[in-house]
Design a protein around this motif. Structure first.
Motif, PDB file in Angstrom:
ATOM      1  N   GLN A  80      38.435  58.158  40.109  1.00  0.00           N
ATOM      2  CA  GLN A  80      39.001  57.594  38.885  1.00  0.00           C
ATOM      3  C   GLN A  80      38.329  56.278  38.512  1.00  0.00           C
ATOM      4  O   GLN A  80      37.991  56.041  37.350  1.00  0.00           O
ATOM      5  CB  GLN A  80      40.510  57.365  39.069  1.00  0.00           C
ATOM      6  N   SER A  82      35.383  54.936  39.738  1.00  0.00           N
ATOM      7  CA  SER A  82      33.910  54.900  39.708  1.00  0.00           C
ATOM      8  C   SER A  82      33.338  56.295  39.467  1.00  0.00           C
ATOM      9  O   SER A  82      32.567  56.822  40.285  1.00  0.00           O
ATOM     10  CB  SER A  82      33.381  54.337  41.040  1.00  0.00           C
ATOM     11  N   GLU A  84      31.036  57.465  37.416  1.00  0.00           N
ATOM     12  CA  GLU A  84      29.575  57.553  37.310  1.00  0.00           C
ATOM     13  C   GLU A  84      28.930  57.462  38.688  1.00  0.00           C
ATOM     14  O   GLU A  84      27.991  58.211  39.006  1.00  0.00           O
ATOM     15  CB  GLU A  84      29.032  56.435  36.409  1.00  0.00           C
ATOM     16  N   GLY A  97      39.743  62.706  37.922  1.00  0.00           N
ATOM     17  CA  GLY A  97      40.504  61.487  38.167  1.00  0.00           C
ATOM     18  C   GLY A  97      41.868  61.771  38.750  1.00  0.00           C
ATOM     19  O   GLY A  97      42.208  62.905  39.121  1.00  0.00           O
ATOM     20  N   VAL A 123      37.672  62.851  33.795  1.00  0.00           N
ATOM     21  CA  VAL A 123      38.345  61.619  34.205  1.00  0.00           C
ATOM     22  C   VAL A 123      38.922  60.931  32.978  1.00  0.00           C
ATOM     23  O   VAL A 123      38.186  60.591  32.037  1.00  0.00           O
ATOM     24  CB  VAL A 123      37.370  60.661  34.932  1.00  0.00           C
ATOM     25  N   ASP A 124      40.228  60.736  32.954  1.00  0.00           N
ATOM     26  CA  ASP A 124      40.884  60.068  31.831  1.00  0.00           C
ATOM     27  C   ASP A 124      40.666  58.565  31.872  1.00  0.00           C
ATOM     28  O   ASP A 124      40.512  57.978  32.955  1.00  0.00           O
ATOM     29  CB  ASP A 124      42.399  60.340  31.858  1.00  0.00           C
ATOM     30  N   GLU A 125      40.692  57.933  30.707  1.00  0.00           N
ATOM     31  CA  GLU A 125      40.677  56.481  30.627  1.00  0.00           C
ATOM     32  C   GLU A 125      42.042  55.939  31.045  1.00  0.00           C
ATOM     33  O   GLU A 125      43.046  56.670  31.033  1.00  0.00           O
ATOM     34  CB  GLU A 125      40.358  56.023  29.201  1.00  0.00           C
ATOM     35  N   TYR A 126      42.090  54.640  31.401  1.00  0.00           N
ATOM     36  CA  TYR A 126      43.347  54.022  31.850  1.00  0.00           C
ATOM     37  C   TYR A 126      44.474  54.262  30.853  1.00  0.00           C
ATOM     38  O   TYR A 126      45.596  54.592  31.241  1.00  0.00           O
ATOM     39  CB  TYR A 126      43.154  52.518  32.070  1.00  0.00           C
ATOM     40  N   GLU A 127      44.184  54.109  29.565  1.00  0.00           N
ATOM     41  CA  GLU A 127      45.225  54.253  28.533  1.00  0.00           C
ATOM     42  C   GLU A 127      45.805  55.668  28.481  1.00  0.00           C
ATOM     43  O   GLU A 127      46.915  55.870  27.988  1.00  0.00           O
ATOM     44  CB  GLU A 127      44.642  53.896  27.151  1.00  0.00           C
ATOM     45  N   GLN A 128      45.056  56.621  28.986  1.00  0.00           N
ATOM     46  CA  GLN A 128      45.518  58.016  28.981  1.00  0.00           C
ATOM     47  C   GLN A 128      46.375  58.346  30.200  1.00  0.00           C
ATOM     48  O   GLN A 128      46.988  59.425  30.243  1.00  0.00           O
ATOM     49  CB  GLN A 128      44.316  58.958  28.929  1.00  0.00           C
ATOM     50  N   TYR A 166      45.153  50.080  38.277  1.00  0.00           N
ATOM     51  CA  TYR A 166      44.115  50.539  37.353  1.00  0.00           C
ATOM     52  C   TYR A 166      43.701  51.981  37.666  1.00  0.00           C
ATOM     53  O   TYR A 166      43.324  52.739  36.768  1.00  0.00           O
ATOM     54  CB  TYR A 166      42.895  49.619  37.444  1.00  0.00           C
ATOM     55  N   GLY A 169      47.299  54.058  36.850  1.00  0.00           N
ATOM     56  CA  GLY A 169      47.825  53.999  35.492  1.00  0.00           C
ATOM     57  C   GLY A 169      49.248  53.501  35.385  1.00  0.00           C
ATOM     58  O   GLY A 169      49.784  52.852  36.284  1.00  0.00           O
TER      59      GLY A 169
END
Length: 456
Positions: A80, A82, A84, A97, A123-128, A166, A169
Motif C-alpha cells: 500500500q 510503496s 512502485e 493494497g 492500490v487505492d489512494e489514501y482518500e479511497q 496512512y 486509511g
C-alpha cells in the motif's frame, strides 16, 4: 492451483490471510505450506518499520526461488505504501493494497490467463481507503482453540512515530451482524476463545454515521456494542480483547467493561512511554496519570488483572530521566508482559524530522534494561497469583515436557504436569476445554498448575 501464503506483521494481517485462504478454497484451489512448491505465492506484508519492509522483500524473492514459474502476489501495508517499489521487484506479478485483498482470487485467476499484464497493480489512494472491505465469514482457523475476529479498519490517531494510519486509511467499522455471524460460526465449530482485533480496536463504531443496526441499548457504544452482543450468545466460550488504546478509552469506560462475565480479565494496553514529555511528542493524547487511572480501575476490580503493554525506547529527545519514567511505570503497574521496541525512524512520519535522535548504542542499552525490568516485573506478577485458582483454556499437549499447556483468563502461561496419577484423566479429552486450576509455582515462562481435584 496450489496457493502458498506468508504473513508478516500484526494479528489483523493474520486474520486477513485466513480470510484470503477461505476465498481461494471456495474457488477450488489448494492451500499448501509456504515452503512447498506452489503455483502462486502470496506475501501479506507489513511496513511498521524499515526492517519490516526489508523482510517483505526477502520473502518475495525467497518464495519465487521455490518455483521460478510461479505467480507472486504482494499485498498488505508495504504494498500500500510503496507500490512502485514493490512492483519494481523482478519476482512480483501482482500488487494490491490494504483495501483490495478481497480481489486477489480474481486477480490471480485472470493473471493466469493473461500473464503478459506484468505487473498487475491495484492500490487505492489514501482518500479511497474509506469503506470497510468485507472479506466474508471465516469458518475455520488453523487453531481449533482460539480465533481472531476483525472488527474494524483504519486509525485516526496519527501518533507521530507511526505510518500505519496512512497504510490503513480512515476509521471504518464492520457491521455488527457480520461480526456476530462469524462468531456464531466459529463457536459452533468448537472455538473456545474469541479474540476481537482491529487496527485500533478501541475505535470500533466511533466513526460518524456508524450504523448500530438492531442494537436496542442506546447507552452502549464502541467496542461495548460487540461485547454486549457476544455476551448473549450460547456456547462454552470466552472473549478476549487483543488491545485497547488509552488514546480512546479512560478509567470510566473500562469500568463499564468489567460487568461482562465472558470478557477475560486481561487487556493489552499500550503505553509506549512512561514520560509525559515523550507521550506529548508522540501525540498519544493522554498522560501517565490518565493511564494509571485505567490501571487502578482494572486492578481495583481484580488485583490479578493481567495487563500487557508496548514501550518504545529511544524516541527522539528521550533523556535518561524520560527513560527512568518508563522503568518506573513498569514497576508501578506490575505488567504481566512488556513488549519492548527500539524507536525506528519512519520516513513520512512527524517523528522522522524531529531533533534529538538517540544514538543506536544508547537505544540498545535502554532496550536491554527495559526488557530485564519487564521480565522481573512479570515474575513478580506471576508470584502474586500463586495459590489462587484460575481457569485455563488447555490448548496443547507438549510431549517432550509431558505437560498440558494453555493460558489463564488473565493471560498467564499455565503448565499442567502429566505426572504419575495422569491415568485419572485422559490428556486428549482435556484439549480445547476449560479447566479450573491452582497456580502452584513459577515454571519456565509461566506458572506450574494443579488441576482442581488432582493430587500433588
Amino acid at each position: 492451483m496450489k496457493i502458498a501464503f506468508h504473513t508478516l506483521g500484526c494479528k489483523v494481517n493474520q486474520y486477513e490471510t485466513e480470510a484470503m485462504k477461505e476465498k481461494f478454497k471456495k474457488n477450488n484451489h489448494e492451500i499448501v505450506n509456504e515452503n512447498d512448491f506452489a503455483d502462486v505465492y502470496i506475501i501479506n506484508t507489513c511496513t511498521v518499520t524499515s526492517l519490516a519492509d526489508r523482510k517483505s522483500r526477502q520473502y518475495i524473492r525467497r518464495m519465487k526461488k521455490i518455483n521460478p514459474e510461479s505467480i507472486v502476489a504482494v499485498t498488505g501495508c508495504y504494498a500500500q505504501m510503496s507500490p512502485e517499489e514493490v512492483s519494481a521487484i523482478e519476482a512480483v506479478d501482482i500488487v494490491t493494497g490494504t483495501n483490495q485483498k478481497n480481489r486477489l482470487v480474481e486477480l490471480v485467476e485472470n493473471y493466469k490467463k493473461t500473464p503478459e499484464a506484468h505487473p498487475e497493480r491495484v492500490v487505492d489512494e489514501y482518500e479511497q481507503l474509506c469503506e470497510y472491505e468485507e472479506t466474508g465469514i471465516i469458518t475455520s482457523m488453523e487453531s481449533r482453540t482460539r480465533a481472531y475476529i476483525k472488527l474494524q479498519e483504519g486509525c485516526n490517531r496519527f501518533c507521530s512515530y507511526c505510518i500505519i494510519p496512512y497504510a490503513r486509511g480512515q476509521v471504518r467499522s464492520r457491521a455488527v451482524s457480520e461480526v456476530i455471524k462469524e462468531a456464531k460460526s466459529l463457536i459452533e465449530r468448537g472455538v473456545k476463545e474469541i479474540i476481537l482485533t482491529g487496527i485500533n480496536t478501541a475505535l470500533y463504531g466511533t466513526e460518524e454515521g456508524f450504523n448500530k443496526e438492531n442494537v436496542t441499548d442506546n447507552d452502549i457504544w464502541g467496542i461495548e456494542i460487540i461485547i454486549n452482543e457476544l455476551e448473549g450468545l450460547e456456547g462454552d466460550f470466552r472473549i478476549r480483547l487483543s488491545s485497547l488504546e488509552p488514546t480512546v478509552i479512560n478509567g470510566e469506560y473500562v469500568e463499564r467493561l468489567l460487568k461482562y462475565k465472558r470478557l477475560c480479565p486481561h487487556l493489552h494496553l499500550s503505553i509506549q512511554s512512561g514520560s509525559n514529555k515523550i507521550l506529548k511528542d508522540m501525540n498519544r493524547k493522554y498522560d501517565r496519570e490518565e493511564y494509571l487511572d485505567i490501571v487502578h480501575a482494572l486492578k481495583g476490580y481484580d488485583s490479578g488483572y493481567g495487563i500487557t503493554t508496548d514501550i518504545i525506547v529511544g524516541f527522539p529527545g528521550e533523556t535518561e530521566e524520560d527513560f527512568k519514567d518508563s522503568l518506573n511505570i513498569i514497576r508501578e503497574v506490575q505488567f504481566c508482559k512488556v513488549h519492548a521496541f527500539k524507536y525506528s525512524k519512519r520516513e513520512g512520519t512527524k517523528a522522522a524530522s524531529m531533533k534529538g535522535h538517540v544514538a543506536p548504542e544508547v537505544k540498545n542499552r535502554r532496550s536491554e534494561e527495559l526488557i530485564a525490568t519487564g521480565n522481573k516485573v512479570s515474575e513478580q506478577f506471576f508470584k502474586s497469583n500463586l495459590n489462587t485458582y484460575r481457569t485455563v483454556l488447555i490448548e496443547e499437549y507438549i510431549e517432550e515436557m509431558d505437560c498440558l499447556a494453555g493460558y489463564t483468563e488473565n493471560y498467564i502461561k499455565a503448565y499442567i504436569k502429566c505426572n504419575a496419577d495422569s491415568d485419572s484423566y485422559d490428556k486428549e479429552s482435556l484439549l480445547n476445554t476449560f479447566a479450573e486450576v491452582k497456580l502452584t509455582e513459577l515454571y519456565r515462562d509461566g506458572v506450574l498448575c494443579q488441576l482442581k481435584g488432582q493430587s500433588q
